[in-house]
Design a protein around this motif. Structure first.
Motif, PDB file in Angstrom:
ATOM      1  N   ILE A 276     -14.130  22.734  31.966  1.00  0.00           N
ATOM      2  CA  ILE A 276     -14.539  21.482  32.599  1.00  0.00           C
ATOM      3  C   ILE A 276     -16.041  21.263  32.413  1.00  0.00           C
ATOM      4  CG2 ILE A 276     -14.868  20.366  34.859  1.00  0.00           C
ATOM      5  CD1 ILE A 276     -12.152  21.653  35.658  1.00  0.00           C
ATOM      6  N   ASN A 277     -16.781  22.344  32.436  1.00  0.00           N
ATOM      7  CA  ASN A 277     -18.243  22.268  32.335  1.00  0.00           C
ATOM      8  C   ASN A 277     -18.744  22.323  30.904  1.00  0.00           C
ATOM      9  OD1 ASN A 277     -19.233  21.987  35.076  1.00  0.00           O
ATOM     10  ND2 ASN A 277     -18.245  23.961  35.405  1.00  0.00           N
ATOM     11  N   GLY A 278     -17.829  22.236  29.919  1.00  0.00           N
ATOM     12  CA  GLY A 278     -18.249  22.100  28.528  1.00  0.00           C
ATOM     13  C   GLY A 278     -18.219  23.340  27.670  1.00  0.00           C
ATOM     14  N   ASN A 279     -17.668  24.453  28.190  1.00  0.00           N
ATOM     15  CA  ASN A 279     -17.529  25.628  27.334  1.00  0.00           C
ATOM     16  C   ASN A 279     -16.585  25.279  26.169  1.00  0.00           C
ATOM     17  OD1 ASN A 279     -19.094  27.011  29.138  1.00  0.00           O
ATOM     18  ND2 ASN A 279     -17.467  28.357  29.871  1.00  0.00           N
ATOM     19  N   PRO A 280     -16.847  25.839  24.993  1.00  0.00           N
ATOM     20  CA  PRO A 280     -15.964  25.532  23.853  1.00  0.00           C
ATOM     21  C   PRO A 280     -14.570  26.134  24.061  1.00  0.00           C
ATOM     22  CG  PRO A 280     -17.585  27.189  23.255  1.00  0.00           C
ATOM     23  CD  PRO A 280     -17.947  26.719  24.631  1.00  0.00           C
ATOM     24  N   ILE A 281     -13.582  25.455  23.539  1.00  0.00           N
ATOM     25  CA  ILE A 281     -12.211  25.952  23.573  1.00  0.00           C
ATOM     26  C   ILE A 281     -12.076  26.979  22.469  1.00  0.00           C
ATOM     27  CG2 ILE A 281      -9.774  25.364  23.267  1.00  0.00           C
ATOM     28  CD1 ILE A 281     -10.490  22.584  24.398  1.00  0.00           C
TER      29      ILE A 281
ATOM     30  N   GLY B 200     -16.823  48.609  38.090  1.00  0.00           N
ATOM     31  CA  GLY B 200     -15.485  48.822  37.564  1.00  0.00           C
ATOM     32  C   GLY B 200     -14.558  47.637  37.713  1.00  0.00           C
ATOM     33  N   ARG B 201     -15.097  46.493  38.162  1.00  0.00           N
ATOM     34  CA  ARG B 201     -14.251  45.311  38.314  1.00  0.00           C
ATOM     35  C   ARG B 201     -14.037  44.651  36.961  1.00  0.00           C
ATOM     36  NH1 ARG B 201     -17.593  42.420  42.953  1.00  0.00           N
ATOM     37  NH2 ARG B 201     -19.175  43.059  41.491  1.00  0.00           N
ATOM     38  N   ALA B 202     -12.878  44.033  36.812  1.00  0.00           N
ATOM     39  CA  ALA B 202     -12.557  43.337  35.563  1.00  0.00           C
ATOM     40  C   ALA B 202     -13.570  42.234  35.308  1.00  0.00           C
ATOM     41  CB  ALA B 202     -11.145  42.761  35.637  1.00  0.00           C
ATOM     42  N   GLY B 203     -13.635  41.764  34.065  1.00  0.00           N
ATOM     43  CA  GLY B 203     -14.674  40.840  33.616  1.00  0.00           C
ATOM     44  C   GLY B 203     -14.635  39.466  34.231  1.00  0.00           C
ATOM     45  N   CYS B 204     -14.478  39.362  35.521  1.00  0.00           N
ATOM     46  CA  CYS B 204     -14.462  38.053  36.170  1.00  0.00           C
ATOM     47  C   CYS B 204     -15.571  37.939  37.198  1.00  0.00           C
ATOM     48  CB  CYS B 204     -13.108  37.789  36.826  1.00  0.00           C
ATOM     49  SG  CYS B 204     -12.702  38.990  38.075  1.00  0.00           S
ATOM     50  N   ALA B 205     -16.554  38.832  37.128  1.00  0.00           N
ATOM     51  CA  ALA B 205     -17.583  38.863  38.160  1.00  0.00           C
ATOM     52  C   ALA B 205     -18.805  38.029  37.810  1.00  0.00           C
ATOM     53  CB  ALA B 205     -17.992  40.307  38.428  1.00  0.00           C
ATOM     54  N   ALA B 206     -18.741  37.244  36.758  1.00  0.00           N
ATOM     55  CA  ALA B 206     -19.891  36.431  36.372  1.00  0.00           C
ATOM     56  C   ALA B 206     -20.237  35.444  37.475  1.00  0.00           C
ATOM     57  CB  ALA B 206     -19.586  35.680  35.084  1.00  0.00           C
ATOM     58  N   ALA B 207     -21.522  35.281  37.693  1.00  0.00           N
ATOM     59  CA  ALA B 207     -21.976  34.342  38.713  1.00  0.00           C
ATOM     60  C   ALA B 207     -21.703  32.909  38.270  1.00  0.00           C
ATOM     61  CB  ALA B 207     -23.472  34.538  38.970  1.00  0.00           C
ATOM     62  N   LEU B 208     -21.452  32.054  39.235  1.00  0.00           N
ATOM     63  CA  LEU B 208     -21.299  30.638  38.938  1.00  0.00           C
ATOM     64  C   LEU B 208     -22.675  30.063  38.639  1.00  0.00           C
ATOM     65  CD1 LEU B 208     -18.893  29.465  41.765  1.00  0.00           C
ATOM     66  CD2 LEU B 208     -18.362  29.697  39.355  1.00  0.00           C
ATOM     67  N   HIS B 209     -22.777  29.330  37.573  1.00  0.00           N
ATOM     68  CA  HIS B 209     -24.037  28.666  37.246  1.00  0.00           C
ATOM     69  C   HIS B 209     -24.271  27.589  38.306  1.00  0.00           C
ATOM     70  CE1 HIS B 209     -26.935  26.201  35.089  1.00  0.00           C
ATOM     71  NE2 HIS B 209     -27.184  27.274  34.348  1.00  0.00           N
ATOM     72  N   PRO B 210     -25.495  27.467  38.821  1.00  0.00           N
ATOM     73  CA  PRO B 210     -25.754  26.488  39.887  1.00  0.00           C
ATOM     74  C   PRO B 210     -25.313  25.060  39.553  1.00  0.00           C
ATOM     75  CG  PRO B 210     -27.645  27.926  39.626  1.00  0.00           C
ATOM     76  CD  PRO B 210     -26.685  28.259  38.509  1.00  0.00           C
ATOM     77  N   THR B 211     -25.446  24.652  38.303  1.00  0.00           N
ATOM     78  CA  THR B 211     -25.039  23.288  37.956  1.00  0.00           C
ATOM     79  C   THR B 211     -23.525  23.143  37.884  1.00  0.00           C
ATOM     80  OG1 THR B 211     -25.216  23.759  35.590  1.00  0.00           O
ATOM     81  CG2 THR B 211     -27.169  22.839  36.677  1.00  0.00           C
ATOM     82  N   HIS B 212     -22.810  24.237  37.886  1.00  0.00           N
ATOM     83  CA  HIS B 212     -21.349  24.195  37.832  1.00  0.00           C
ATOM     84  C   HIS B 212     -20.721  24.195  39.217  1.00  0.00           C
ATOM     85  CE1 HIS B 212     -21.474  26.102  33.553  1.00  0.00           C
ATOM     86  NE2 HIS B 212     -22.032  24.931  33.601  1.00  0.00           N
ATOM     87  N   PHE B 213     -21.537  24.358  40.251  1.00  0.00           N
ATOM     88  CA  PHE B 213     -20.985  24.471  41.597  1.00  0.00           C
ATOM     89  C   PHE B 213     -20.279  23.197  42.036  1.00  0.00           C
ATOM     90  CE2 PHE B 213     -20.950  25.357  46.189  1.00  0.00           C
ATOM     91  CZ  PHE B 213     -20.365  26.614  46.142  1.00  0.00           C
ATOM     92  N   GLU B 214     -20.764  22.036  41.601  1.00  0.00           N
ATOM     93  CA  GLU B 214     -20.103  20.771  41.961  1.00  0.00           C
ATOM     94  C   GLU B 214     -18.674  20.735  41.414  1.00  0.00           C
ATOM     95  OE1 GLU B 214     -20.533  16.020  41.143  1.00  0.00           O
ATOM     96  OE2 GLU B 214     -22.363  17.221  41.226  1.00  0.00           O
ATOM     97  N   ALA B 215     -18.492  21.153  40.168  1.00  0.00           N
ATOM     98  CA  ALA B 215     -17.151  21.202  39.587  1.00  0.00           C
ATOM     99  C   ALA B 215     -16.297  22.248  40.308  1.00  0.00           C
ATOM    100  CB  ALA B 215     -17.223  21.509  38.097  1.00  0.00           C
TER     101      ALA B 215
END
Length: 134
Positions: free
Chosen positions: A125-130, A9-24
């Motif tokens: 920052i990690n390249g997702n489209p705007i 029931g949590r809002a849509g912010c529970a996506a896991a961080l992609h391992p390659t994005h952890f540095e950012a």
């Protein structure tokens, strides 16, 4: 972020961080905490926040909600110590706090997630489209 909710029931912010994005994630978190001190905040407090949000970043998106109790168990900090670290992270807008069911499903517990704005910025920052709002 969309209005979707996860199975808890949590809002849509529970996506896991992609391992390659952890540095950012680390860089962005350090910049926000270390270059923007809050009134009366000590350097030790900021370091505790950095450590705690790194734990939260690693837990983000797994099956279990991120609660105070879970953070206490993982870090070995006291309830007050965890509470003192998450408060400024919420105040900075890095975390959101929601009330959800506790582990036994009967009472309510404070739950934490990385904020949707923080995750969206990290994605850019990690390249997702705007995407333009409609």
């Amino acid at each position: 972020m969309s209005g979707k909710r996860d199975r808890n029931g949590r809002a849509g912010c529970a996506a896991a961080l992609h391992p390659t994005h952890f540095e950012a994630f680390v860089t962005m978190t350090l910049n926000q905490i270390l270059t923007n001190p809050l009134d009366g905040e000590t350097p030790a407090s900021r370091l505790k926040q950095v450590a705690l949000i790194m734990v939260i970043g690693k837990l983000q998106g797994d099956e279990l909600p991120i609660t105070l109790t879970r953070l206490i168990e993982i870090t070995g900090l006291t309830r007050g110590g965890v509470g003192q670290a998450v408060g400024p992270l919420v105040q900075r807008g890095l975390l959101i706090e929601e009330m959800g069911k506790n582990a036994m499903g009967r009472g309510m517990a404070r739950q934490f997630n990385l904020s949707p704005t923080f995750l969206e910025t990290l994605g850019l920052i990690n390249g997702n489209p705007i995407r333009h709002a409609k």
